[in-house]
Design a protein around this motif. Structure first.
Motif, PDB file in Angstrom:
ATOM      1  N   ASN A 100       0.747  -1.343   0.046  1.00  0.00           N
ATOM      2  CA  ASN A 100      -0.097   0.099  -0.030  1.00  0.00           C
ATOM      3  C   ASN A 100       0.733   1.155   0.288  1.00  0.00           C
ATOM      4  O   ASN A 100       2.055   1.228   0.022  1.00  0.00           O
ATOM      5  CB  ASN A 100      -0.911  -0.097   1.122  1.00  0.00           C
ATOM      6  N   GLY A 101       0.092   2.383   0.152  1.00  0.00           N
ATOM      7  CA  GLY A 101       0.802   3.586   0.234  1.00  0.00           C
ATOM      8  C   GLY A 101      -0.066   4.838   0.399  1.00  0.00           C
ATOM      9  O   GLY A 101      -1.131   4.598   1.159  1.00  0.00           O
ATOM     10  N   GLY A 102       0.205   6.091   0.013  1.00  0.00           N
ATOM     11  CA  GLY A 102      -0.704   7.023   0.234  1.00  0.00           C
ATOM     12  C   GLY A 102       0.015   8.394   0.927  1.00  0.00           C
ATOM     13  O   GLY A 102       1.179   8.294   1.297  1.00  0.00           O
ATOM     14  N   ARG A 103      -0.761   9.390   1.050  1.00  0.00           N
ATOM     15  CA  ARG A 103      -0.222  10.748   1.647  1.00  0.00           C
ATOM     16  C   ARG A 103      -0.620  10.880   3.090  1.00  0.00           C
ATOM     17  O   ARG A 103      -1.685  10.388   3.506  1.00  0.00           O
ATOM     18  CB  ARG A 103      -0.756  11.784   0.881  1.00  0.00           C
ATOM     19  N   GLU A 104       0.252  11.196   3.813  1.00  0.00           N
ATOM     20  CA  GLU A 104       0.170  11.820   5.237  1.00  0.00           C
ATOM     21  C   GLU A 104       0.321  13.297   5.289  1.00  0.00           C
ATOM     22  O   GLU A 104       1.599  13.800   5.105  1.00  0.00           O
ATOM     23  CB  GLU A 104       0.955  10.822   6.243  1.00  0.00           C
ATOM     24  N   VAL A 105      -0.716  13.881   5.685  1.00  0.00           N
ATOM     25  CA  VAL A 105      -0.466  15.310   5.662  1.00  0.00           C
ATOM     26  C   VAL A 105       0.078  15.673   6.873  1.00  0.00           C
ATOM     27  O   VAL A 105      -0.235  15.340   8.062  1.00  0.00           O
ATOM     28  CB  VAL A 105      -2.041  16.167   5.673  1.00  0.00           C
ATOM     29  N   ASN A 106       1.247  16.350   6.976  1.00  0.00           N
ATOM     30  CA  ASN A 106       2.121  16.947   8.295  1.00  0.00           C
ATOM     31  C   ASN A 106       1.360  18.280   8.757  1.00  0.00           C
ATOM     32  O   ASN A 106       2.071  19.251   8.462  1.00  0.00           O
ATOM     33  CB  ASN A 106       3.589  16.927   7.764  1.00  0.00           C
ATOM     34  N   LEU A 131       3.104  17.296  13.797  1.00  0.00           N
ATOM     35  CA  LEU A 131       4.472  17.722  14.255  1.00  0.00           C
ATOM     36  C   LEU A 131       4.589  18.248  15.624  1.00  0.00           C
ATOM     37  O   LEU A 131       5.694  17.615  16.233  1.00  0.00           O
ATOM     38  CB  LEU A 131       4.827  19.153  13.378  1.00  0.00           C
ATOM     39  N   HIS A 132       3.695  18.466  16.223  1.00  0.00           N
ATOM     40  CA  HIS A 132       3.718  18.482  17.748  1.00  0.00           C
ATOM     41  C   HIS A 132       3.860  17.394  18.358  1.00  0.00           C
ATOM     42  O   HIS A 132       4.418  17.100  19.414  1.00  0.00           O
ATOM     43  CB  HIS A 132       2.561  19.534  18.144  1.00  0.00           C
ATOM     44  N   GLU A 133       3.133  16.234  17.886  1.00  0.00           N
ATOM     45  CA  GLU A 133       3.506  14.849  18.461  1.00  0.00           C
ATOM     46  C   GLU A 133       4.780  14.298  18.102  1.00  0.00           C
ATOM     47  O   GLU A 133       5.209  13.645  19.008  1.00  0.00           O
ATOM     48  CB  GLU A 133       2.262  13.865  17.876  1.00  0.00           C
ATOM     49  N   LEU A 134       5.261  14.695  17.230  1.00  0.00           N
ATOM     50  CA  LEU A 134       6.655  14.208  16.800  1.00  0.00           C
ATOM     51  C   LEU A 134       7.521  14.841  18.035  1.00  0.00           C
ATOM     52  O   LEU A 134       8.562  14.192  18.690  1.00  0.00           O
ATOM     53  CB  LEU A 134       7.315  14.750  15.303  1.00  0.00           C
ATOM     54  N   SER A 135       7.365  16.233  18.178  1.00  0.00           N
ATOM     55  CA  SER A 135       8.315  17.029  19.156  1.00  0.00           C
ATOM     56  C   SER A 135       7.583  17.999  19.578  1.00  0.00           C
ATOM     57  O   SER A 135       7.288  18.923  18.701  1.00  0.00           O
ATOM     58  CB  SER A 135       9.584  17.119  18.490  1.00  0.00           C
ATOM     59  N   GLU A 151      10.894  26.587   6.872  1.00  0.00           N
ATOM     60  CA  GLU A 151      10.305  26.194   5.529  1.00  0.00           C
ATOM     61  C   GLU A 151       8.993  25.502   5.797  1.00  0.00           C
ATOM     62  O   GLU A 151       8.760  24.558   6.637  1.00  0.00           O
ATOM     63  CB  GLU A 151      11.120  25.723   4.421  1.00  0.00           C
ATOM     64  N   GLN A 152       7.933  25.324   4.812  1.00  0.00           N
ATOM     65  CA  GLN A 152       6.861  24.533   4.990  1.00  0.00           C
ATOM     66  C   GLN A 152       7.256  23.129   4.765  1.00  0.00           C
ATOM     67  O   GLN A 152       7.790  22.843   3.988  1.00  0.00           O
ATOM     68  CB  GLN A 152       5.803  24.877   3.812  1.00  0.00           C
ATOM     69  N   VAL A 153       6.689  22.509   5.967  1.00  0.00           N
ATOM     70  CA  VAL A 153       6.888  21.040   5.956  1.00  0.00           C
ATOM     71  C   VAL A 153       5.720  20.371   4.956  1.00  0.00           C
ATOM     72  O   VAL A 153       4.493  20.344   4.996  1.00  0.00           O
ATOM     73  CB  VAL A 153       6.656  20.572   7.508  1.00  0.00           C
ATOM     74  N   ARG A 154       6.423  19.791   3.834  1.00  0.00           N
ATOM     75  CA  ARG A 154       5.497  19.030   2.935  1.00  0.00           C
ATOM     76  C   ARG A 154       4.838  17.875   3.492  1.00  0.00           C
ATOM     77  O   ARG A 154       5.421  16.996   4.171  1.00  0.00           O
ATOM     78  CB  ARG A 154       6.420  18.685   1.602  1.00  0.00           C
ATOM     79  N   PRO A 155       3.670  17.470   2.830  1.00  0.00           N
ATOM     80  CA  PRO A 155       3.163  16.041   3.240  1.00  0.00           C
ATOM     81  C   PRO A 155       4.123  14.936   2.970  1.00  0.00           C
ATOM     82  O   PRO A 155       4.934  15.032   1.630  1.00  0.00           O
ATOM     83  CB  PRO A 155       1.886  15.871   2.384  1.00  0.00           C
ATOM     84  N   THR A 156       4.012  13.715   3.511  1.00  0.00           N
ATOM     85  CA  THR A 156       4.777  12.625   3.486  1.00  0.00           C
ATOM     86  C   THR A 156       4.046  11.659   2.758  1.00  0.00           C
ATOM     87  O   THR A 156       3.024  11.183   2.822  1.00  0.00           O
ATOM     88  CB  THR A 156       5.344  12.054   4.699  1.00  0.00           C
ATOM     89  N   TYR A 157       4.519  11.248   1.473  1.00  0.00           N
ATOM     90  CA  TYR A 157       3.973  10.219   0.401  1.00  0.00           C
ATOM     91  C   TYR A 157       4.632   8.958   0.357  1.00  0.00           C
ATOM     92  O   TYR A 157       5.828   8.951   0.221  1.00  0.00           O
ATOM     93  CB  TYR A 157       3.803  10.709  -1.052  1.00  0.00           C
TER      94      TYR A 157
END
Length: 296
Positions: free
Chosen positions: A86-92, A97-101, A108-114
């Motif tokens: 599978n795959g797909g987009r995860e909007v950041n 991002l606050h959950e990450l840290s 710069e703008q954090v792009r979605p992870t695909y």
């Protein structure tokens, strides 16, 4: 018995508006996932695809596609096997991002992870009553994956967030045992092998090996003791020793007075190790926390 037909169509959307955030542009995304399913005895085969559209200023990939397939084999309750592609987009979003840290920062703008491809094969078996073994492995191809780095600005340390293409191979295993409501023991391990072109310093907080062992024992009715040992090593061996690994051993107990009130006593970092969950922010040393929980 054969069955073939449309299983589902999933539609998801996100609209992000940044007010007063310099350097961040508004955008929206739309995802459509049609999927078909085929069943035959103990096999279930599902096939489909993800179609992800993104609009907004400075969008470089307005339309992206990825697979959404799976094959499962479930002959009985003793053994099971599953393969997913599978795959797909995860909007950041800011919340992710606050959950990450909680201390993240990006210039710069954090792009979605695909995820262009996430192939994973796993299997589980019940060895004896209450004892289960799980083994798995996979491979991911990521576009604009998230990586952490240390960022010092005006005497303050932040967790820098950077997008970068990456590939990662993963192996995982888990063993668990449960006996009624008396004993529960589990051990989980995951190994990551990162393949990254460019700045290897981005792997400073990318996990390489993670092992988590926990146990829960009923001492007397309503009184439980539990312990957890977490060990994490990171892929970049050039970083400082305190940032290179995490070893956190905790021990605690919980007593339920009734269905509304319970009391707990937890001891964390029993080894008094120096480590950081977040870049540049050392975790507490040995500490004890006691309290009560009230439920309505």
């Amino acid at each position: 018995i054969y069955e073939w037909g449309m299983a589902s169509v999933q539609i998801s959307s996100d609209v992000l508006t940044y007010q007063g955030s310099e350097g961040y542009n508004n955008y929206f995304s739309l995802g459509i996932t049609p999927q078909w399913i085929y069943r035959h005895k103990d096999f279930i085969f599902a096939t489909g695809f993800n179609m992800d559209f993104q609009g907004g200023k400075h969008v470089t990939h307005p339309m992206q596609f990825s697979p959404e397939c799976s094959i499962s084999y479930l002959p009985d309750n003793r053994f099971q096997a599953l393969f997913t592609l599978n795959g797909g987009r995860e909007v950041n979003t800011f919340s992710r991002l606050h959950e990450l840290s909680p201390y993240w920062e990006s210039r710069e703008q954090v792009r979605p992870t695909y995820t262009f491809m996430n192939a994973h094969l796993e299997g589980g078996v019940r060895i004896i009553e209450g004892l289960h073994l799980h083994l798995g492995g996979g491979y991911k191809i990521l576009g604009d994956a998230l990586f952490e780095s240390r960022m010092d600005t005006l005497g303050t340390t932040y967790t820098g967030i950077t997008n970068h293409k990456a590939q990662v191979a993963i192996l995982d295993a888990a063993l668990s045992y449960t006996h009624k409501d008396l004993v529960t023991i589990s051990a989980k391990g995951t190994y990551h092998h990162w393949m990254l072109k460019g700045d290897q310093a981005l792997l400073a907080r990318a996990p390489q090996l993670k092992i988590d062992v926990d146990a829960r024992v009923r001492i007397i009715p309503k009184l439980y003791a539990y312990t957890d040992l977490l060990m994490v090593t990171f892929a970049d061996t050039q970083i400082a020793a305190r940032e290179r690994s995490i070893i956190d051993w905790s021990l605690g107990a919980n007593y339920a007075l009734n269905r509304h009130f319970s009391f707990f006593l937890d001891a964390h970092n029993l080894l008094n190790r120096r480590y950081s969950y977040y870049t540049g922010y050392p975790a507490q040393g040995f500490n004890i926390l006691a309290g009560a929980i009230m439920k309505f």
